[in-house]
Design a protein around this motif. Structure first.
Motif, PDB file in Angstrom:
ATOM      1  N   LEU A  40       0.861  -1.177   0.000  1.00  0.00           N
ATOM      2  CA  LEU A  40       0.000   0.000   0.000  1.00  0.00           C
ATOM      3  C   LEU A  40       0.895   1.225   0.000  1.00  0.00           C
ATOM      4  N   GLU A  41       0.725   2.074  -0.999  1.00  0.00           N
ATOM      5  CA  GLU A  41       1.518   3.293  -1.082  1.00  0.00           C
ATOM      6  C   GLU A  41       0.928   4.333  -0.136  1.00  0.00           C
ATOM      7  N   LEU A  42       1.800   4.970   0.634  1.00  0.00           N
ATOM      8  CA  LEU A  42       1.372   6.038   1.529  1.00  0.00           C
ATOM      9  C   LEU A  42       1.483   7.349   0.750  1.00  0.00           C
ATOM     10  N   ALA A  43       0.459   7.624  -0.052  1.00  0.00           N
ATOM     11  CA  ALA A  43       0.479   8.796  -0.934  1.00  0.00           C
ATOM     12  C   ALA A  43      -0.277   9.943  -0.267  1.00  0.00           C
ATOM     13  N   PRO A  44       0.109  11.152  -0.504  1.00  0.00           N
ATOM     14  CA  PRO A  44       1.194  11.657  -1.335  1.00  0.00           C
ATOM     15  C   PRO A  44       2.540  11.501  -0.622  1.00  0.00           C
ATOM     16  N   SER A  45       3.603  11.849  -1.332  1.00  0.00           N
ATOM     17  CA  SER A  45       4.954  11.755  -0.772  1.00  0.00           C
ATOM     18  C   SER A  45       5.074  12.639   0.467  1.00  0.00           C
ATOM     19  N   PHE A  46       5.965  12.251   1.355  1.00  0.00           N
ATOM     20  CA  PHE A  46       6.245  13.031   2.557  1.00  0.00           C
ATOM     21  C   PHE A  46       7.290  14.092   2.208  1.00  0.00           C
ATOM     22  N   VAL A  47       7.027  15.340   2.574  1.00  0.00           N
ATOM     23  CA  VAL A  47       7.984  16.427   2.381  1.00  0.00           C
ATOM     24  C   VAL A  47       8.194  17.061   3.748  1.00  0.00           C
ATOM     25  N   VAL A  48       9.457  17.075   4.172  1.00  0.00           N
ATOM     26  CA  VAL A  48       9.805  17.606   5.495  1.00  0.00           C
ATOM     27  C   VAL A  48      10.972  18.568   5.322  1.00  0.00           C
ATOM     28  N   ASN A  49      10.899  19.725   6.003  1.00  0.00           N
ATOM     29  CA  ASN A  49      12.033  20.648   5.988  1.00  0.00           C
ATOM     30  C   ASN A  49      12.679  20.673   7.369  1.00  0.00           C
ATOM     31  N   PHE A  50      13.995  20.946   7.382  1.00  0.00           N
ATOM     32  CA  PHE A  50      14.726  20.973   8.640  1.00  0.00           C
ATOM     33  C   PHE A  50      16.010  21.772   8.439  1.00  0.00           C
ATOM     34  N   PRO A  51      16.496  22.428   9.493  1.00  0.00           N
ATOM     35  CA  PRO A  51      17.751  23.187   9.370  1.00  0.00           C
ATOM     36  C   PRO A  51      18.952  22.256   9.524  1.00  0.00           C
ATOM     37  N   HIS A  52      19.992  22.514   8.707  1.00  0.00           N
ATOM     38  CA  HIS A  52      21.238  21.765   8.827  1.00  0.00           C
ATOM     39  C   HIS A  52      22.382  22.686   8.448  1.00  0.00           C
ATOM     40  N   GLN A  53      23.287  22.915   9.389  1.00  0.00           N
ATOM     41  CA  GLN A  53      24.454  23.778   9.225  1.00  0.00           C
ATOM     42  C   GLN A  53      24.069  25.158   8.700  1.00  0.00           C
ATOM     43  N   GLY A  54      23.047  25.746   9.315  1.00  0.00           N
ATOM     44  CA  GLY A  54      22.633  27.104   8.993  1.00  0.00           C
ATOM     45  C   GLY A  54      21.822  27.233   7.725  1.00  0.00           C
ATOM     46  N   ARG A  55      21.504  26.154   7.055  1.00  0.00           N
ATOM     47  CA  ARG A  55      20.714  26.206   5.829  1.00  0.00           C
ATOM     48  C   ARG A  55      19.443  25.387   5.988  1.00  0.00           C
ATOM     49  N   ASN A  68       6.449  13.655  12.068  1.00  0.00           N
ATOM     50  CA  ASN A  68       7.162  14.006  13.308  1.00  0.00           C
ATOM     51  C   ASN A  68       8.457  13.209  13.443  1.00  0.00           C
ATOM     52  N   LEU A  69       8.417  11.931  13.108  1.00  0.00           N
ATOM     53  CA  LEU A  69       9.606  11.089  13.170  1.00  0.00           C
ATOM     54  C   LEU A  69      10.672  11.594  12.210  1.00  0.00           C
ATOM     55  N   PHE A  70      10.302  11.874  10.972  1.00  0.00           N
ATOM     56  CA  PHE A  70      11.274  12.332   9.977  1.00  0.00           C
ATOM     57  C   PHE A  70      11.884  13.671  10.378  1.00  0.00           C
ATOM     58  N   SER A  71      11.068  14.569  10.885  1.00  0.00           N
ATOM     59  CA  SER A  71      11.583  15.883  11.301  1.00  0.00           C
ATOM     60  C   SER A  71      12.603  15.752  12.419  1.00  0.00           C
ATOM     61  N   ALA A  72      12.376  14.822  13.321  1.00  0.00           N
ATOM     62  CA  ALA A  72      13.261  14.656  14.475  1.00  0.00           C
ATOM     63  C   ALA A  72      14.526  13.870  14.150  1.00  0.00           C
ATOM     64  N   GLN A  73      14.500  13.015  13.132  1.00  0.00           N
ATOM     65  CA  GLN A  73      15.600  12.084  12.890  1.00  0.00           C
ATOM     66  C   GLN A  73      16.440  12.386  11.653  1.00  0.00           C
ATOM     67  N   LEU A  74      16.117  13.413  10.894  1.00  0.00           N
ATOM     68  CA  LEU A  74      16.796  13.599   9.617  1.00  0.00           C
ATOM     69  C   LEU A  74      18.278  13.925   9.739  1.00  0.00           C
ATOM     70  N   LEU A  75      18.722  14.502  10.841  1.00  0.00           N
ATOM     71  CA  LEU A  75      20.150  14.761  10.998  1.00  0.00           C
ATOM     72  C   LEU A  75      20.955  13.469  10.992  1.00  0.00           C
ATOM     73  N   LEU A  76      20.355  12.382  11.462  1.00  0.00           N
ATOM     74  CA  LEU A  76      21.047  11.085  11.436  1.00  0.00           C
ATOM     75  C   LEU A  76      21.372  10.656  10.012  1.00  0.00           C
ATOM     76  N   VAL A  77      20.506  10.989   9.079  1.00  0.00           N
ATOM     77  CA  VAL A  77      20.713  10.590   7.690  1.00  0.00           C
ATOM     78  C   VAL A  77      21.934  11.300   7.113  1.00  0.00           C
ATOM     79  N   PHE A  78      22.125  12.587   7.473  1.00  0.00           N
ATOM     80  CA  PHE A  78      23.274  13.330   6.967  1.00  0.00           C
ATOM     81  C   PHE A  78      24.582  12.873   7.609  1.00  0.00           C
TER      82      PHE A  78
END
Length: 155
Positions: free
Chosen positions: A55-70, A104-114
């Protein structure tokens, strides 16, 4: 006395023949017994066997977050994988709650991906656990096997 010995011998032969017939013809094969046992254990655990459903969870998830001042953005398309059609229906029914928790999960954890090359896989595992937790609260079992990224873009 000879009659008693003959009767006992005939009874022993008949019992042995009956046991041999049962072992050869009536007893289930060991692999059949193992398969039945595995099915019983899976059914008790609430796992349904059958074809995999997505089952596709549509639409796509778009999350913004600050990283190194950008300001950075992540866009991800997700699908859930399950063999349980009731769980797929529950995911559809509780989509707003699932989407909220995943954002909420993606917003909190995205720094781990970088910071970590294996961060995307860790994020996928956390997303799977998050959807399973919603289903446990709503239908009483995990229901899905995996959450899969079908598209993942970060800028």
């Amino acid at each position: 006395m000879k009659k008693i010995i003959l009767i006992v011998a005939v009874i022993v032969v008949l019992v042995a023949a009956g046991l041999a017939a049962w072992l050869l013809f009536l007893r289930p094969a060991p692999e059949d017994a193992a398969a039945e046992t595995e099915e019983a254990v899976a059914e008790e655990a609430g796992v349904h066997s059958g074809p995999v459903q997505y089952l596709e969870l549509a639409p796509s998830f778009v999350v913004n977050f600050p990283h190194q001042g950008r300001q950075r953005y992540m866009q991800a398309s997700l699908s859930v994988m399950s063999r349980d059609s009731e769980a797929i229906a529950a995911v559809s029914r509780h989509m707003p709650l699932i989407r909220h928790n995943l954002i909420n999960l993606f917003s909190a954890q995205l720094l781990l991906v970088f910071e970590d090359p294996s961060g995307i896989e860790r994020l996928r595992q956390l997303a799977t656990a998050e959807v399973q937790q919603v289903l446990i609260n709503e239908i009483g079992r995990e229901g899905i096997e995996e959450v899969l990224f079908t598209d993942f873009v970060m800028q």
